[in-house]
Design an enzyme around this catalytic site. Structure first.
Site, PDB file in Angstrom:
ATOM      1  N   ASP A  37       8.687  51.757  59.386  1.00  0.00           N
ATOM      2  CA  ASP A  37       8.884  50.323  59.156  1.00  0.00           C
ATOM      3  C   ASP A  37       8.843  49.546  60.470  1.00  0.00           C
ATOM      4  O   ASP A  37       9.725  48.746  60.771  1.00  0.00           O
ATOM      5  CB  ASP A  37      10.205  50.080  58.423  1.00  0.00           C
ATOM      6  CG  ASP A  37      10.224  48.747  57.668  1.00  0.00           C
ATOM      7  OD1 ASP A  37       9.132  48.180  57.428  1.00  0.00           O
ATOM      8  OD2 ASP A  37      11.322  48.282  57.327  1.00  0.00           O
ATOM      9  N   LYS A  82       7.958  46.697  62.550  1.00  0.00           N
ATOM     10  CA  LYS A  82       7.661  45.284  62.278  1.00  0.00           C
ATOM     11  C   LYS A  82       8.522  44.436  63.201  1.00  0.00           C
ATOM     12  O   LYS A  82       9.498  44.937  63.778  1.00  0.00           O
ATOM     13  CB  LYS A  82       7.941  44.948  60.817  1.00  0.00           C
ATOM     14  CG  LYS A  82       9.409  45.112  60.423  1.00  0.00           C
ATOM     15  CD  LYS A  82       9.630  44.811  58.961  1.00  0.00           C
ATOM     16  CE  LYS A  82      11.106  44.960  58.596  1.00  0.00           C
ATOM     17  NZ  LYS A  82      11.328  44.682  57.173  1.00  0.00           N
ATOM     18  N   PRO A  83       8.189  43.158  63.367  1.00  0.00           N
ATOM     19  CA  PRO A  83       8.970  42.304  64.272  1.00  0.00           C
ATOM     20  C   PRO A  83      10.458  42.260  63.940  1.00  0.00           C
ATOM     21  O   PRO A  83      11.290  42.240  64.847  1.00  0.00           O
ATOM     22  CB  PRO A  83       8.334  40.925  64.101  1.00  0.00           C
ATOM     23  CG  PRO A  83       6.946  41.198  63.655  1.00  0.00           C
ATOM     24  CD  PRO A  83       7.040  42.440  62.805  1.00  0.00           C
ATOM     25  N   ASN A  92      12.328  44.506  63.059  1.00  0.00           N
ATOM     26  CA  ASN A  92      13.015  45.721  63.495  1.00  0.00           C
ATOM     27  C   ASN A  92      12.915  45.927  65.005  1.00  0.00           C
ATOM     28  O   ASN A  92      13.148  47.026  65.504  1.00  0.00           O
ATOM     29  CB  ASN A  92      12.481  46.942  62.753  1.00  0.00           C
ATOM     30  CG  ASN A  92      12.967  46.977  61.323  1.00  0.00           C
ATOM     31  OD1 ASN A  92      13.976  46.363  60.986  1.00  0.00           O
ATOM     32  ND2 ASN A  92      12.246  47.679  60.484  1.00  0.00           N
ATOM     33  N   ASP A 123      16.557  49.948  62.946  1.00  0.00           N
ATOM     34  CA  ASP A 123      16.467  50.225  61.515  1.00  0.00           C
ATOM     35  C   ASP A 123      15.674  51.481  61.199  1.00  0.00           C
ATOM     36  O   ASP A 123      14.510  51.436  60.817  1.00  0.00           O
ATOM     37  CB  ASP A 123      15.902  49.032  60.749  1.00  0.00           C
ATOM     38  CG  ASP A 123      16.094  49.193  59.242  1.00  0.00           C
ATOM     39  OD1 ASP A 123      16.642  50.229  58.816  1.00  0.00           O
ATOM     40  OD2 ASP A 123      15.682  48.294  58.507  1.00  0.00           O
TER      41      ASP A 123
END
Length: 176
Positions: free
Chosen positions: A23, A25-26, A28, A39
């Site tokens: 996952d 992504k920005p 996280n 995360d």
């Protein structure tokens, strides 16, 4: 570049420890001086890949349908984050009208990549190119993202190579 390099190093460390984040992504990634990759709630150990669903994560940052779940899944998401940091937008989707279902998102990503129907750097209007990217060879930058978003076996073998190429591409005399 320094912050992206630190995130790439963290992700490389995760992979070296035998884990897949799933996952990237920005949302996280936190921190402006020292970034943190957060995360790990959906992360898995590499040895558990065969018994785990590949439909876990945030659809906008997942690779196309059919891609195996492995380190390349994370590097695909990382490349999207890099694109967003450079251009201020997602490479495949309109931020005001993104798809919501994971399968739909991954199917659309697959189709857009196949048809080269994404926000490729060479097709951006001059007004869409951030000021600090003027003077950068957009063809070379696009080739980097084509490789990063391409089939897993053709993607960058590691994030160090991707980051080195990114630095060489961005740090031109025209924009230093």
């Amino acid at each position: 570049l320094k912050l992206l390099g630190q995130i790439a190093d963290a992700l490389t460390g995760v992979h070296q420890q035998g884990f897949i984040h799933r996952d990237v992504k920005p949302g996280n990634i936190r921190g402006t001086t020292v970034p943190y990759l957060l995360d790990f709630g959906v992360s898995i150990e590499r040895r558990d890949i065969s018994s785990t669903s590949s439909q876990v994560g945030t659809g906008l940052y997942m690779p196309p349908l059919g891609d195996a779940l492995d380190e390349h899944s994370d590097t695909f998401g990382f490349a999207i984050v890099v694109y967003e940091m450079l251009f201020g937008r997602h490479p495949f989707f309109d931020p005001l009208n993104p798809p919501t279902l994971i399968d739909e998102t991954r199917r659309m990503t697959t189709l857009r990549l196949r048809q080269h129907d994404w926000h490729a750097p060479t097709r951006l209007r001059p007004a869409e190119v951030p000021g600090d990217l003027r003077g950068v060879d957009m063809g070379r930058l696009e080739a980097m993202f084509v490789r990063a978003f391409g089939p897993p076996q053709s993607r960058w073998p590691d994030l160090d190579m991707f980051m080195n190429a990114l630095g060489e591409t961005l740090l031109t005399t025209a924009n230093q």
